[in-house]
Design a protein around this motif. Structure first.
Motif, PDB file in Angstrom:
ATOM      1  N   UNK A 280      -5.500  17.526  17.429  1.00  0.00           N
ATOM      2  CA  UNK A 280      -5.385  16.151  16.937  1.00  0.00           C
ATOM      3  C   UNK A 280      -4.564  15.301  17.906  1.00  0.00           C
ATOM      4  N   UNK A 281      -3.448  15.864  18.392  1.00  0.00           N
ATOM      5  CA  UNK A 281      -2.649  15.152  19.397  1.00  0.00           C
ATOM      6  C   UNK A 281      -3.507  14.823  20.616  1.00  0.00           C
ATOM      7  N   UNK A 282      -4.209  15.832  21.112  1.00  0.00           N
ATOM      8  CA  UNK A 282      -5.027  15.629  22.316  1.00  0.00           C
ATOM      9  C   UNK A 282      -6.056  14.526  22.104  1.00  0.00           C
ATOM     10  N   UNK A 283      -6.671  14.536  20.913  1.00  0.00           N
ATOM     11  CA  UNK A 283      -7.709  13.536  20.636  1.00  0.00           C
ATOM     12  C   UNK A 283      -7.123  12.126  20.705  1.00  0.00           C
ATOM     13  N   UNK A 284      -5.947  11.943  20.111  1.00  0.00           N
ATOM     14  CA  UNK A 284      -5.363  10.597  20.088  1.00  0.00           C
ATOM     15  C   UNK A 284      -4.849  10.188  21.473  1.00  0.00           C
ATOM     16  N   UNK A 285      -4.232  11.151  22.188  1.00  0.00           N
ATOM     17  CA  UNK A 285      -3.752  10.845  23.545  1.00  0.00           C
ATOM     18  C   UNK A 285      -4.930  10.394  24.408  1.00  0.00           C
ATOM     19  N   UNK A 286      -6.007  11.150  24.303  1.00  0.00           N
ATOM     20  CA  UNK A 286      -7.177  10.809  25.094  1.00  0.00           C
ATOM     21  C   UNK A 286      -7.713   9.430  24.724  1.00  0.00           C
ATOM     22  N   UNK A 287      -7.717   9.133  23.415  1.00  0.00           N
ATOM     23  CA  UNK A 287      -8.171   7.817  22.972  1.00  0.00           C
ATOM     24  C   UNK A 287      -7.336   6.711  23.604  1.00  0.00           C
ATOM     25  N   UNK A 296       1.316   3.886  25.002  1.00  0.00           N
ATOM     26  CA  UNK A 296       1.114   4.674  23.784  1.00  0.00           C
ATOM     27  C   UNK A 296       0.766   6.105  24.132  1.00  0.00           C
ATOM     28  N   UNK A 297      -0.050   6.263  25.172  1.00  0.00           N
ATOM     29  CA  UNK A 297      -0.468   7.597  25.570  1.00  0.00           C
ATOM     30  C   UNK A 297       0.746   8.435  25.983  1.00  0.00           C
ATOM     31  N   UNK A 298       1.585   7.836  26.826  1.00  0.00           N
ATOM     32  CA  UNK A 298       2.757   8.572  27.308  1.00  0.00           C
ATOM     33  C   UNK A 298       3.737   8.850  26.163  1.00  0.00           C
ATOM     34  N   UNK A 299       3.935   7.844  25.282  1.00  0.00           N
ATOM     35  CA  UNK A 299       4.815   8.018  24.122  1.00  0.00           C
ATOM     36  C   UNK A 299       4.382   9.216  23.279  1.00  0.00           C
ATOM     37  N   UNK A 300       3.065   9.236  22.981  1.00  0.00           N
ATOM     38  CA  UNK A 300       2.557  10.289  22.116  1.00  0.00           C
ATOM     39  C   UNK A 300       2.676  11.645  22.802  1.00  0.00           C
ATOM     40  N   UNK A 301       2.523  11.628  24.123  1.00  0.00           N
ATOM     41  CA  UNK A 301       2.676  12.889  24.845  1.00  0.00           C
ATOM     42  C   UNK A 301       4.099  13.419  24.686  1.00  0.00           C
TER      43      UNK A 301
END
Length: 787
Positions: A280-287, A296-301
């Motif tokens: 799920x994390x990967x899916x959102x980061x990729x989005x 947002x991508x870096x934050x979520x990472x």
DNA sequence: TTAGGGTTAG
């Protein structure tokens, strides 16, 4: 040499079987190969279980799960004089390659399911695996298991893994009442839009209940096909059955929404998850990454790292788009730092993603070095590299890599074939294209829509329009791309009427034309001199289909009007075009029309625009200069030439390729590098004499007046196409058709000369130049001298 | 004592 047989002592007595039960328990608890070896030794020494296959089955499965070498497993198996079906099935499940004799005697459904599963978990793309799959399939049908759902889903999955969608479907279709898992296997293996169709059929059939896996797969399919409407239907269905909260379903939904750019919805779903997992994390980061939301991508990472999950290679792939704008070196550094920081092994997934990225950045050397460094290349990595080469114009490299695959006995899949055919089409190398076609036939590779369309395109661009049409006619389910390829093929070969006929046929078949369809039709009208038809089609496109014309449509229209001499109409039309569609192409088309119709006033206007928009292109200077020269405005011609010289613009040297047998020969203007150069020139002299007898007039000295000495010499030199044609005539039997490919547009004199050559030698000569095909037969060219 | 399917990423 056969492996030595273990010598087994006679069985000992074990009243009640207590010892046997403890032994089985010990086997199950063993966690190392050494441990198992000791257990085996004990049983052999004590004489227990010598003829009892059950402990042997347990041992064998345990050995297999601890990754003992297959050799070892076979040896253990052979030590038992009377293996039962459980032991045989255990061996089938554990061996990486199929040994059909192990299925006999009396294979049951377990045997086939095990064998198929083990093949699909181990199969690479070696050619032999497809043969093994077919054998297994055939044996299972013969044994009466064609309608067994367990066997069918294992076999279908195997075929999908081998990229044999047809065969997988056949397996599925043989089962009268598929259960949920079999449907799920189908949904997981089919490409996006086909999987969505299958989902609809599954629900309509109503015999197997969709579950969370069904929905997750269907959402994957909707995202792949960018089919938001179907995605919503699946979502709705999930809500209705109470499956919408399932973790995999939610992840599928997130990916669907982010694919369609709706990151708010994706984030909403993620935030509602109680305990999101790594996927799920990967899916959102990729989005976030693909939608350009870097922060947002870096934050979520960071959040992911803090939450205790260890990032995997998918996480890395998901963040790659974030790093890509930094350029090659920084990108590599960032990713390296990333890999080190999270102690991640860069696996095949990461390497393939990096290869694709470098291909997109046009840095083919970096892409290749990553590809070369991969110890185990996947199908995806081969395809990334080959299509990267093909798309960047390095067509020879693409074909060479495909050849390497053949040498290594790596079986290509439909994607590989399509990319390679596209490279052959760009090269115009018919012999190479035919070679790929033969491989498809010989290896019985899957002929899907993409492959068939790529074949059509290849035959079109390599000059065999008839062969392209025969493939087109043999296609059962053509898509819009197939129709477009065939229509544009007729355009390329100057058969405008055929193109229009096909366009009508397409509308009759209820295929919705796209922007590319109209481009192909307009292109055909322009190359066929069909002015009224072209104008009509253009109106239909904009008024009925509401497709706004792009740069290429507009260029085509100017071309159509311009060639017909309607220069002022063309100019009026340009003023009606959307500003975004007016580029060098449009003015270039007007300029060439002006040179054909010798209108130097409009030519001046067009070239002024061109020099502003695209001042580095030598071609426009040449066109304008030729126009002035032909109208005997020598001083103006000289000014243009001087300007081109001041800007240090260089004309691309012309060259021509001809294939004799399978061997390509390349000629430059006046070159004498060919080993048969002497013979070619003397033949050409004799031929010219015959042509002049038939009425041919070479470009006269008068037209070359005012040309500087150096250039004059250049212009009277023999152009490359004449050399290639002469060589072709010399090297082939009378009556054979001659095919040549030129990198630039064919010049007036060569076009005229080729007409005469086709007449005096009675040969069909097919010329592919930079923009189209010319078929010369008996003194006439298919383009109607209109190119 | 022995089965078959899944979400992200290329």
């Amino acid at each position: 040499m056969p492996p030595p047989r273990l010598v087994l002592p006679p069985p000992a007595v074990d009243p009640g079987g207590g010892l046997r039960r403890s032994y089985l328990r010990l086997v199950a608890l063993s966690s190392t190969l050494r441990h198992l070896d000791q257990l085996l030794a004990v049983s052999l020494a004590s004489g227990h279980y010598a003829l009892d296959p059950a402990p042997a089955t347990a041992l064998l499965l345990r050995y297999s799960s601890l990754r003992a070498p297959p050799r070892h497993l076979l040896r253990l198996f052979r030590a038992f004089p009377r293996p039962d079906r459980f032991l045989r099935n255990a061996l089938l499940r554990s061996l990486p390659s199929l040994r059909p004799h192990l299925l006999f005697p009396s294979p049951d459904s377990f045997s086939f399911a095990f064998a198929a599963t083990s093949l699909s978990s181990s199969c690479s793309s070696r050619g032999n695996d497809a043969a093994a799959a077919r054998t297994l399939h055939g044996l299972s049908v013969a044994a009466g298991y064609a309608s067994d759902t367990f066997v069918a889903s294992a076999l279908a999955k195997l075929y999908f893994k081998l990229s044999r969608v047809h065969d997988a479907r056949k397996v599925f279709d043989a089962v009268p009442s598929p259960d949920t898992i079999l449907w799920n296997t189908l949904l997981a293996g089919l490409p996006g839009s086909e999987a969505l169709d299958a989902f609809v059929r599954m629900v309509e059939a109503g015999r197997a209940r969709p579950d969370s896996t069904t929905l997750a797969s269907s959402l994957r399919a909707a995202a792949e096909a960018s089919h938001m409407a179907m995605g919503r239907c699946v979502h709705g269905y999930g809500v209705k059955c109470g499956l919408a909260e399932h973790e995999h379903v939610v992840t599928g939904l997130m990916s669907l929404y982010s694919k369609c750019g709706d990151m708010d919805s994706a984030q909403f779903l993620f935030d509602r998850m109680e305990d999101p997992d790594l996927v799920a994390y990967n899916a959102l980061i990729s989005g976030y990454s693909v939608n350009g939301m870097v922060e947002s991508s870096v934050e979520l990472f960071k959040e992911l790292a803090a939450s205790g999950w260890r990032p995997n290679s998918s996480t890395l792939v998901a963040v790659i788009p974030v790093y890509s704008p930094f350029g090659h070196e920084l990108l590599a550094q960032c990713l390296h730092a990333f890999v080190v920081k999270v102690r991640l092994d860069a696996d095949a997934l990461v390497s393939t993603a990096m290869t694709t990225l470098y291909c997109r950045l046009n840095d083919m050397e970096s892409a290749r070095s990553i590809f070369d460094a991969m110890p185990e290349k996947t199908m995806e990595s081969w395809n990334a590299m080959i299509s990267g080469y093909a798309q960047n114009g390095l067509t020879e490299m693409a074909v060479a890599l495909f050849q390497l695959m053949q040498e290594l006995n790596v079986q290509p899949n439909p994607t590989t074939i399509s990319s390679t055919l596209s490279a052959c089409a760009q090269l115009g190398a018919l012999s190479l294209g035919k070679w790929v076609h033969r491989i498809i036939t010989k290896e019985n590779l899957e002929l899907n829509v993409y492959v068939m369309t790529a074949l059509i395109d290849m035959y079109v661009k390599c000059g065999s329009i008839a062969e392209a049409r025969s493939i087109f006619d043999r296609m059962d389910n053509k898509n819009v791309v197939s129709w477009n390829a065939m229509i544009s093929g007729y355009g390329l070969h100057g058969q405008g009427a055929e193109a229009l006929k096909l366009y009508k046929g397409m509308l009759d078949a209820c295929i919705l034309p796209t922007s590319s369809t109209f481009l192909s039709v307009l292109y055909a009208c322009s190359h066929g001199g069909l002015v009224d038809e072209g104008q009509k089609v253009f109106r239909v496109m904009t008024n009925e289909y509401r497709i706004s014309p792009g740069i290429e449509h507009c260029t085509c229209m100017v071309d159509i009007l311009g060639r017909a001499g309607k220069l002022n109409e063309a100019l009026d039309l340009i003023s009606e075009f959307p500003q975004s569609a007016i580029g060098p192409g449009v003015w270039g088309a007007l300029l060439s029309a002006c040179t054909v119709h010798k209108n130097s006033d409009l030519a001046k206007l067009a070239s002024q625009k061109l020099f502003e928009l695209d001042s580095e292109n030598a071609g426009y200077y040449v066109l304008l200069c030729n126009l002035y020269t032909s109208k005997k405005h020598y001083s103006e011609a000289a000014v243009v030439r001087q300007e081109a010289k001041n800007r240090k613009l260089v004309k691309t040297p012309g060259c021509t390729l001809i294939e004799i047998g399978d061997k390509p020969h390349v000629f430059m203007a006046a070159d004498r590098f060919h080993p048969q150069s002497e013979a070619i020139y003397s033949y050409l002299e004799k031929l010219t004499a015959k042509m002049i007898e038939a009425g041919y007039q070479p470009v006269t000295e008068a037209a070359l007046y005012d040309v500087e000495e150096e250039e004059k010499e250049h212009m009277v030199k023999v152009h490359s196409e004449k050399l290639a044609i002469a060589f072709g005539l010399l090297s082939t039997e009378p009556g054979t058709e001659i095919r040549i490919i030129k990198n630039l547009r064919v010049c007036l004199d060569c076009h005229n000369a080729t007409k005469f050559i086709s007449k005096v030698t009675q040969r069909l000569i097919v010329v592919r130049d930079a923009s189209r095909f010319h078929h010369f037969r008996d003194g006439v060219c298919s383009c109607g001298d209109y190119w």
